[in-house]
Design an enzyme around this catalytic site. Structure first.
Site, PDB file in Angstrom:
ATOM      1  N   LEU A 138       0.815  -1.217   0.000  1.00  0.00           N
ATOM      2  CA  LEU A 138       0.000   0.000   0.000  1.00  0.00           C
ATOM      3  C   LEU A 138       0.843   1.260   0.000  1.00  0.00           C
ATOM      4  CD1 LEU A 138      -2.734  -1.059   2.591  1.00  0.00           C
ATOM      5  CD2 LEU A 138      -2.918  -1.037   0.106  1.00  0.00           C
ATOM      6  N   GLY A 139       2.001   1.210   0.646  1.00  0.00           N
ATOM      7  CA  GLY A 139       2.838   2.404   0.709  1.00  0.00           C
ATOM      8  C   GLY A 139       4.076   2.148   1.538  1.00  0.00           C
ATOM      9  N   GLY A 145       6.611   3.820   4.518  1.00  0.00           N
ATOM     10  CA  GLY A 145       6.724   4.805   5.576  1.00  0.00           C
ATOM     11  C   GLY A 145       8.160   4.996   5.996  1.00  0.00           C
ATOM     12  N   ALA A 146       8.338   5.747   7.067  1.00  0.00           N
ATOM     13  CA  ALA A 146       9.684   6.030   7.552  1.00  0.00           C
ATOM     14  C   ALA A 146      10.355   4.777   8.096  1.00  0.00           C
ATOM     15  CB  ALA A 146       9.622   7.111   8.629  1.00  0.00           C
ATOM     16  N   GLU A 176       7.208  -0.827   5.333  1.00  0.00           N
ATOM     17  CA  GLU A 176       6.116  -0.848   4.372  1.00  0.00           C
ATOM     18  C   GLU A 176       4.790  -1.148   5.065  1.00  0.00           C
ATOM     19  OE1 GLU A 176       8.470  -2.467   0.378  1.00  0.00           O
ATOM     20  OE2 GLU A 176       7.214  -3.832   1.556  1.00  0.00           O
ATOM     21  N   ALA A 177       3.725  -0.767   4.386  1.00  0.00           N
ATOM     22  CA  ALA A 177       2.372  -1.166   4.771  1.00  0.00           C
ATOM     23  C   ALA A 177       1.839  -2.046   3.649  1.00  0.00           C
ATOM     24  CB  ALA A 177       1.479   0.043   4.982  1.00  0.00           C
ATOM     25  N   LYS A 207       1.511  -3.492   9.126  1.00  0.00           N
ATOM     26  CA  LYS A 207       2.432  -2.369   9.217  1.00  0.00           C
ATOM     27  C   LYS A 207       3.783  -2.903   9.677  1.00  0.00           C
ATOM     28  CE  LYS A 207       2.837   2.175  11.420  1.00  0.00           C
ATOM     29  NZ  LYS A 207       2.175   3.143  12.339  1.00  0.00           N
ATOM     30  N   ASP A 233      -1.295  13.582  17.726  1.00  0.00           N
ATOM     31  CA  ASP A 233      -0.967  13.698  16.302  1.00  0.00           C
ATOM     32  C   ASP A 233      -2.223  13.565  15.440  1.00  0.00           C
ATOM     33  OD1 ASP A 233       0.763  14.213  14.254  1.00  0.00           O
ATOM     34  OD2 ASP A 233       1.443  12.150  14.016  1.00  0.00           O
TER      35      ASP A 233
END
EC number: 2.7.11.1
Length: 944
Positions: free
Chosen positions: A40-41, A43-44, A47-48, A63, A158
Site C-alpha cells: 500500500l505504501g 513509511g519512515a 512498508e504497509a 504495518k 498527532d
C-alpha cells in the site's frame, strides 16, 4: 481496573513477547493464514502491505517496522502504538488485531480502510466545498473517536487529516497512535514537544505543559480544513508558523453564507487560545448541532461498521502463529467457440479477483478491493441492454471498472440473462440492465432499460446478505434470514404460490422453524438451502431438475413413479433429504449439488452425459458420482447448458457433458479418436494443478479463479530473541505520572506539499554540552554527541555487597560532575556484578509459586466438586424427608377423622350392663388401640 492499570498490564504482556527468545508452540497457539495482496505504501520505518486473511476472507494491513535500524525511542513508539491500540475498541478507531515478530521486523496487523485518508479526500474536492451534512457526519465520527481515547486516559498528540482514514462508505477511522501518551488522570499534563506543526496547539508551541485540550485544538484545525479546504495556519517556515498559531492568525475566514453559525462556532470554540475555554469532546457532541442527530449517526456508524467488525483473533497475551502463503491468482474464461482457456491479465497482483459470475451475454468480477468489473462474453452478437452498467450499450470486450459504483464496496454480484445485480458491504442492492420482467426491483419506474447501477430503495432498511439471478427472476436473502423474490413468475419460480410477474421484491413465506442460509436461482426454478442441509425448490421441474419427482421400487409394486411438472410454492426435495447439502448449482436442464462430505450429486437431463454417470440414458433419481470422482472431495461445481464443471480439494478440475463450442475446454486433438463431441465421464482439464477459489458456468461459457502456491512462511510472535524490555518499562513508567520523561529528538520531516506535515519531537531544554569546545572539534557524529551530552554516569561499586553512601544519596552523577572529578579518581573504575543469575532465580521462584498456586487451585476445584456432590446428596435426602413428612401429615389427618367417628359412636351408643364407669374405660381403651398407645398395649396383655 483503571485505564492506567490496563495500560501497564498490556505493556508488560507485549514486552514478554519481545523479551522471550524461545517459546514452544503450545496447543493454545492459534494458526492464522494470510495471503499478501499488494504494497500500500512506504513509511519512515517500513512498508504497509495489504493481506487477505483466509479464515474470514477479510482484508487487513500489516504495518512493518524494522527494529534493527531504529533508535530506542523509535522502538518505544512502535511498542506504544500496539499498547494503545490494544486498549481501544471503537467503531471510529483503527482496529488492532495482532502483532508478530519476524526476526528484527515488527508486524502490526491493523484494520484496512479502503477509502484513503481525509487529506486526499480534501484534495480531490478541487475547490468544491463539502455539504454541511457531510462535514457534520465527519465531525461526529472524529469527535466520537477522540472522546473514546480521552476517556481511556490517552492523549493522541498527532490528530491530522493524514491520520484520519476512511472506508468507501465514508466511515471515519482515527489511526496512527505512535505518539499517543497515557496520562494518569484528566488533570495530568504532558510537556514534550511532539506532533505535526500545522496542528500544534499554542501551548505546545510555547513550550508549556498541555493536556487533552491540545487534541481538541487539532480537531478544530481538521474541521477548519473541511470547511475551507485550506490549512488553518500557513507559513513559509516553522518559526513564522508557530507565531501565527500563538497569535491565532487564520489563513482565511469562514463563509457563513455556506455554513450555519452553529458549525462556525464549533470551530471558534475548538481553536480558543486558552485551553481551559476549549470544550471537551463530550461537550462538542452535546452541542445542539450534533446532539439531535446523534442517535441516527450512531446507528449509521454501527451499520456501516458491521461488515468490517470482526472479533480479535488473539489478545496481546497470546502468541498466535501467522502462516503467510504467497499465491498467484489468475482468471480464465472459455466457451462460446473458444476451446482454449483464456487468461485475463487485468486480474492479477493487487487487482486479483475474489468472485466471478457468468451471464448469458456478459461476465462480472468482484476484486479483492471490492470493485466491480463487467464486459461482454467472447461469443458476442447479442444486443446489450445496459447490463454492463457503464452508462451505454457499448460492447466492451475487455473487463472495465463500473465507475458509477466508485466509493462503494461491492461484496457479491449475480448475472441474469440481460441484467446484473450486486450488493455492497452495507447490504444495499444495486441493479442495472433490462427491466422487461421487472427484475430491477423498482416497479419498472426507471424505464425498460437502466444503463447505470440503480439503488433498490426497498432494501434500505433490510440489508441484503445474498442475491441470485435466474434468466428472468431474482431471489435475495437478507441478514435477518428473510427471503424475497421478484421478476418473471412463470411456472411459480418465485415461490409466491402464483405464476404472476412481480416488479418489486415480495417476501417468500418459509415454513416456521426453517433457517434459510443460501438461495440459488436456475433458469426457470429456484432452490433454498436450510441450516440443516435440506433443500426447498419451486419452479419448473422438467427432467426432474429440481429433484421433486418420487420414484420407488419394491417387491409388490415393482415401480412407482410420481412426477411433479412444476410447483408454485416451496416444496421439500425429499430425494435429497438423505444428504446434508452444502451447495447447489442449477443449469438449464440439470442440477449438481455437494453434500457436507464433499460428495457430488447430479440429477436432471442426461441427454449429453451431463450427469457424469458414464452413459447417456435417462436417470430418474439422484446420482451419487463415482468413477474419476470416487473418493475425491468436491469443493466447487457449476452447471451450464448441458455440461458440468467441478473442482476438487486435491486441486484438479473436471468437466463433462456437451463439449460443443468449447464448453469443456477440449480441443479436437484432445478428443479421443472416434468419439463424439460429448463425454459422459468426468475428465480432468486445465493442465497442471490449480486451486479453484470460485467458479461460474452459464450458457456455453465458464469463468473461474485459480491459484497456485508459490511459497509459504511461518511467523511466530516470539521467533526473535530481540529484547526490548526496557522499552516496555519506559512506556509503563511514562504513563504512571503526569510528567513525561521523553528526551529524544526527532528531526523535522519534509512535506510533499511544501509544508511541515511530518511529525517532530524535540525537548525544549538544551543539553549542558552544546558549547563544549572539545566536543565541537571532535569528529564524533552529532547524534552520538547528543547521546553523550544527555547521558548520566552511574558509578558501580567494587563488590555487589558494597553500596556507596554518596551514590545512595545522589542516585546518579551527571556528566558535568564527571568532568570536574580529578583524573586519578577515575583511574580505577569499578563494576557491579551481573545480576542476571539473581533475576533468573527470582523468575524460577515466581514460576514455582505459580505452580503451587495452580496446584492449590486444582485442589480447591476438587474440593468444590466434592462439596457440590454432598450438597446434591443432602438435597436429595431433604426431598425424601419432606415427602415422609407429607405422608405422616396425611396419616395424622386420617387418625383424627377416625377419632371423631369413634367419639360420635360412643356418644350415640347406650351404656352397657354392669359398672358404667368400667365399660366406659374399656371402650376408651379399645378406641385408643387405633393409635397404638401404651393403654392399648397394656390392655392387650390382659386376658379377656
Amino acid at each position: 481496573m483503571s485505564a492506567l492499570g490496563r495500560y501497564d498490564r498490556h505493556c508488560d504482556s507485549i514486552n514478554s513477547d519481545f523479551g522471550d527468545s524461545v517459546r514452544s508452540c503450545g496447543p493454545e497457539q492459534e494458526e492464522l493464514h494470510y495471503i499478501p495482496i499488494r504494497v500500500l505504501g512506504h513509511g519512515a520505518y517500513g512498508e504497509a502491505t495489504l493481506y487477505r486473511r483466509t479464515e474470514d476472507d477479510s482484508l487487513v494491513v500489516w504495518k512493518e517496522v524494522g527494529l534493527a535500524r531504529l533508535s530506542e525511542k523509535e522502538r518505544r513508539d512502535a511498542l506504544n502504538e500496539i499498547v494503545i491500540l490494544s486498549l481501544l475498541q471503537h467503531d471510529n478507531i483503527i482496529a488492532y488485531y495482532n502483532h508478530f515478530l519476524d526476526s528484527n521486523t515488527l508486524l502490526i496487523e491493523l484494520e484496512y480502510c479502503n477509502g484513503g485518508n481525509l487529506f486526499d479526500k480534501i484534495v480531490h474536492q478541487k475547490a468544491q466545498l463539502f455539504q454541511e451534512e457531510t462535514v457534520l457526519w465527519y465531525l461526529f465520527q472524529i469527535v466520537s473517536a477522540v472522546s473514546c481515547i480521552h476517556k481511556a486516559g490517552i492523549l493522541h498528540r498527532d490528530i491530522k487529516t493524514l491520520n484520519i482514514f476512511l472506508t468507501k462508505a465514508n466511515l471515519i477511522k482515527l489511526g496512527d497512535y505512535g505518539l499517543a501518551k497515557q496520562l494518569s488522570s484528566e488533570y495530568s499534563m504532558a510537556e514534550t514537544c511532539v506532533g505535526t506543526l500545522y496542528y500544534m496547539s499554542p501551548e505546545i508551541c510555547q513550550g508549556v505543559k498541555y493536556s487533552f485540550k491540545s487534541d481538541i485544538w487539532a480537531v478544530g484545525c481538521v474541521l477548519y480544513e473541511l470547511l475551507t479546504l485550506t490549512r488553518t495556519f500557513d507559513a513559509t517556515n516553522p518559526l513564522n508558523l508557530c507565531v501565527k498559531i500563538v497569535q491565532g492568525n487564520w489563513a482565511v475566514g469562514l463563509d457563513n453564507t455556506v455554513y450555519t453559525q452553529e458549525l462556525i462556532e464549533v470551530v471558534h470554540a475548538c481553536l480558543e487560545q486558552d485551553p481551559e475555554k476549549r470544550p471537551t469532546a463530550d461537550e462538542i457532541l452535546e452541542r445542539p448541532i450534533l446532539s439531535w442527530r446523534r442517535r441516527d449517526m450512531e446507528e449509521k456508524v454501527s451499520m456501516l461498521n458491521r461488515s468490517n467488525k470482526k472479533p480479535r483473533t488473539g489478545t496481546v497475551t497470546e502468541a498466535p502463529i501467522a502462516v503467510v502463503t504467497s499465491r498467484s491468482s489468475e482468471v480464465y474464461v472459455w466457451g462460446g467457440g473458444k476451446t482454449t482457456p483464456q487468461k485475463l491479465d487485468v486480474f492479477k497482483g493487487g487487482w486479483r479477483a475474489r468472485q466471478v459470475c457468468a451471464g448469458d451475454a456478459h461476465f462480472a468480477v468482484v476484486t479483492v478491493e471490492k470493485e466491480l468489473y463487467t464486459w461482454v462474453n467472447m461469443q458476442g452478437g447479442s444486443k446489450l441492454h445496459g447490463q454492463l452498467g457503464h452508462g451505454d450499450r457499448a460492447s466492451y470486450r475487455q473487463p472495465k471498472h463500473v465507475e458509477k459504483l466508485q466509493g462503494k464496496s461491492v461484496q457479491k454480484v449475480s448475472c441474469g440473462s440481460d441484467f446484473t445485480v450486486c450488493i455492497t458491504d452495507e447490504g444495499q442492492l444495486y441493479s442495472f440492465g433490462s427491466d422487461y420482467y421487472g427484475c430491477l426491483g423498482v416497479n419498472q419506474s426507471a424505464g425498460s432499460e437502466v444503463l447505470e447501477p440503480l439503488l433498490v430503495d426497498f432494501f434500505l432498511n433490510e440489508p441484503v446478505d445474498q442475491v441470485s439471478c435466474g434468466d428472468s427472476h431474482i431471489m435475495a436473502l437478507t441478514r435477518s434470514k428473510s427471503v424475497y423474490s421478484w421478476g418473471c413468475g412463470e411456472y411459480g419460480r418465485l415461490g409466491l404460490d402464483s405464476e404472476d410477474d412481480v416488479y418489486s421484491p415480495q417476501k417468500v413465506e418459509v415454513q416456521r422453524g426453517l433457517c434459510i442460509v443460501n438461495v440459488c436461482c436456475g433458469s426457470d426454478g429456484s432452490f433454498l438451502l436450510t441450516l440443516t442441509g435440506k433443500v426447498l425448490a419451486c419452479g419448473l421441474n422438467e427432467h426432474n431438475k429440481l429433484g421433486l419427482n418420487q420414484y420407488t421400487a419394491g417387491i409388490i409394486n415393482h415401480e412407482a413413479f410420481q412426477e411433479v411438472p412444476y410447483t408454485t410454492s416451496l416444496t421439500l426435495a425429499k430425494q435429497l433429504s438423505f444428504y446434508k447439502i452444502r451447495s447447489i448449482s442449477p443449469g438449464r436442464t440439470h442440477t449438481a449439488a455437494i453434500d457436507e462430505r464433499g460428495r457430488l450429486l447430479t440429477f436432471g437431463s442426461n441427454k449429453c452425459g451431463q450427469l457424469g454417470v458414464g452413459d447417456y440414458r435417462k436417470h430418474l433419481g439422484i446420482n451419487l458420482l463415482g468413477g474419476p470422482l470416487g473418493g475425491k472431495q468436491v469443493i466447487r461445481v457449476s452447471c451450464g447448458d448441458e455440461f458440468t464443471t467441478a473442482a476438487t480439494a486435491d486441486n484438479h478440475i473436471f468437466a463433462w457433458g456437451n463439449g460443443g463450442n468449447g464448453r469443456l475446454a477440449m480441443t479436437p486433438n484432445e478428443r479421443p479418436q472416434g468419439s463424439d463431441i460429448c463425454t459422459s465421464w468426468p475428465r480432468p482439464i486445465f493442465g497442471s494443478l490449480h486451486h479453484v477459489t470460485d467458479l461460474s458456468c452459464r450458457g456455453w461459457h465458464t469463468i473461474l479463479i485459480v491459484e497456485k502456491v508459490l511459497n509459504s512462511k511461518t511467523i511466530r510472535s516470539n521467533s526473535s530473541g530481540l529484547s526490548i524490555g526496557t522499552l516496555a518499562q519506559s512506556c509503563s513508567s511514562g504513563g504512571s505520572g503526569s510528567r513525561e520523561e521523553d528526551s529524544d529528538r526527532e528531526s523535522l520531516t519534509s512535506d510533499p506539499s511544501r509544508g511541515f506535515r511530518g511529525t517532530i519531537e524535540a525537548e525544549p531544554e538544551t543539553g549542558p554540552f552544546n558549547t563544549t569546545e572539545n566536543m565541537e572539534s571532535s569528529s564524533c557524529p552529532s547524534w552520538l554527541r547528543q547521546e553523550l551530552e544527555e547521558a548520566e554516569f552511574i558509578p558501580m561499586p567494587d563488590t555487589p555487597n558494597f553500596v556507596s553512601a554518596e551514590s545512595s544519596q545522589n542516585g546518579t552523577t551527571s556528566m558535568q560532575d564527571v568532568r570536574e572529578t580529578p583524573p586519578d579518581a577515575l583511574e580505577k573504575p569499578s563494576f557491579q556484578a551481573c545480576t542476571c543469575s539473581t533475576l533468573q532465580e527470582e523468575v524460577r521462584k515466581l514460576q514455582d509459586l505459580v505452580s503451587t498456586y495452580r496446584h492449590e487451585q486444582e485442589l480447591l476445584c476438587r474440593e468444590n466438586s466434592r462439596l457440590a456432590l454432598e450438597v446434591q446428596e443432602l438435597n436429595g435426602k431433604l426431598q425424601s424427608a419432606m415427602q415422609m413428612n407429607q405422608v405422616v401429615n396425611k396419616h395424622g389427618e386420617a387418625i383424627h377423622q377416625i377419632q371423631k367417628q369413634l367419639s360420635l359412636h360412643w356418644k350415640s351408643s347406650p351404656p352397657s350392663s354392669g359398672n358404667p364407669e368400667m365399660s366406659r374405660e374399656d371402650s376408651d381403651a379399645e378406641s385408643w388401640c387405633f393409635l397404638g398407645t401404651e393403654a392399648c398395649r397394656s390392655s392387650s396383655g390382659t386376658p379377656m
